[in-house]
Design an enzyme around this catalytic site. Structure first.
Site, PDB file in Angstrom:
ATOM      1  CG  ASP A  27      -8.281   0.255  10.124  1.00  6.86           C
ATOM      2  OD1 ASP A  27      -8.999   0.875  10.916  1.00  6.86           O
ATOM      3  OD2 ASP A  27      -8.739  -0.575   9.320  1.00  6.86           O
ATOM      4  CE  LYS A  50      -9.985   3.796   7.344  1.00  5.07           C
ATOM      5  NZ  LYS A  50     -10.678   2.518   7.074  1.00  5.07           N
ATOM      6  NE  ARG A  81      -2.127  -3.049  -4.530  1.00  3.03           N
ATOM      7  CZ  ARG A  81      -2.015  -3.176  -3.218  1.00  3.03           C
ATOM      8  NH1 ARG A  81      -1.714  -2.129  -2.486  1.00  3.03           N
ATOM      9  NH2 ARG A  81      -2.216  -4.336  -2.631  1.00  3.03           N
ATOM     10  CB  THR A  87      -0.033  -3.347  10.393  1.00  2.00           C
ATOM     11  OG1 THR A  87      -1.117  -4.169   9.968  1.00  2.00           O
ATOM     12  CG2 THR A  87       1.129  -3.486   9.416  1.00  2.00           C
ATOM     13  N   GLY A 138       0.763  -1.239   0.000  1.00  4.09           N
ATOM     14  CA  GLY A 138       0.000   0.000   0.000  1.00  4.09           C
ATOM     15  C   GLY A 138       0.792   1.286   0.000  1.00  4.09           C
ATOM     16  CG  ASP A 167      -1.048   1.819   3.203  1.00  6.17           C
ATOM     17  OD1 ASP A 167      -0.787   1.473   4.379  1.00  6.17           O
ATOM     18  OD2 ASP A 167      -1.671   1.088   2.415  1.00  6.17           O
TER      19      ASP A 167
END
Length: 179
Positions: free
Chosen positions: A105, A133, A167, A109, A46, A102
């Site tokens: 959330d 976010k 993408r 990760t 991403g 990228d």
């Protein structure tokens, strides 16, 4: 993949303008610390477009590294099973590392990547993300540079996909499911 369309959330011009600002901020941060061994680690897939653009805005010598992580599969919701599918090629011990992401959330990760990289004893570790976010955050991870804070929408474009599509969009769009 469900039937959908994409509405523009952040224009291509706004994305590029913000990346220029982030690059200047990152450059200033490291110049003030007289750091000349910056390793920029892009989290694939991403971040590939953001990574390419942000490193061109960082006015310092940089080494480029990539890691591939996976937590979405082909759906629209993240899961907690974060996997490292491609690791760094080089050694980061004693080097200053900037992770380029990228989108943040849940935070799982980045937490896993940060923990793995910290075990390798970098001199410092900072994070820059294009999108954040905060309403979805389950794990707090310190982030030094954020491009845009966004609402809880499923977004695509500028490297970010929905089931490997979209993408290539130059802007950030939100996926709108159709009935």
């Amino acid at each position: 993949m469900k039937k959908h369309h994409v509405d523009v959330l952040i224009s291509e011009n706004d994305v590029h303008a913000r990346i220029a600002e982030l690059g200047a901020q990152i450059t200033k941060f490291y110049q003030e610390k007289q750091i000349d061994n910056l390793v920029v680690v892009g989290l694939l897939r991403g971040s590939f477009m953001f990574m390419a653009d942000i490193v061109r805005q960082i006015n310092l010598p940089v080494e480029i590294e990539f890691m591939t992580t996976s937590s979405y599969g082909t759906g629209m919701t993240t899961n907690h099973d974060v996997r490292i599918t491609k690791d760094l090629d080089g050694d980061i011990k004693g080097k200053h590392v900037l992770i380029v992401e990228d989108i943040i959330d849940t935070g799982y990760t980045l937490e896993k990547v940060r923990d793995i990289l910290n075990l390798r004893e970098p001199a410092s570790l900072t994070i820059c993300t294009l999108l954040d976010k905060p309403s979805r955050r389950e794990v707090e991870v310190p982030v030094e540079w954020v491009g845009f804070e966004i609402p809880d929408e499923f977004v695509v474009g500028y490297g970010i996909d929905y089931a490997q599509r979209h993408r290539n969009l130059g802007y950030i769009g939100k996926v709108v499911l159709e009935e």
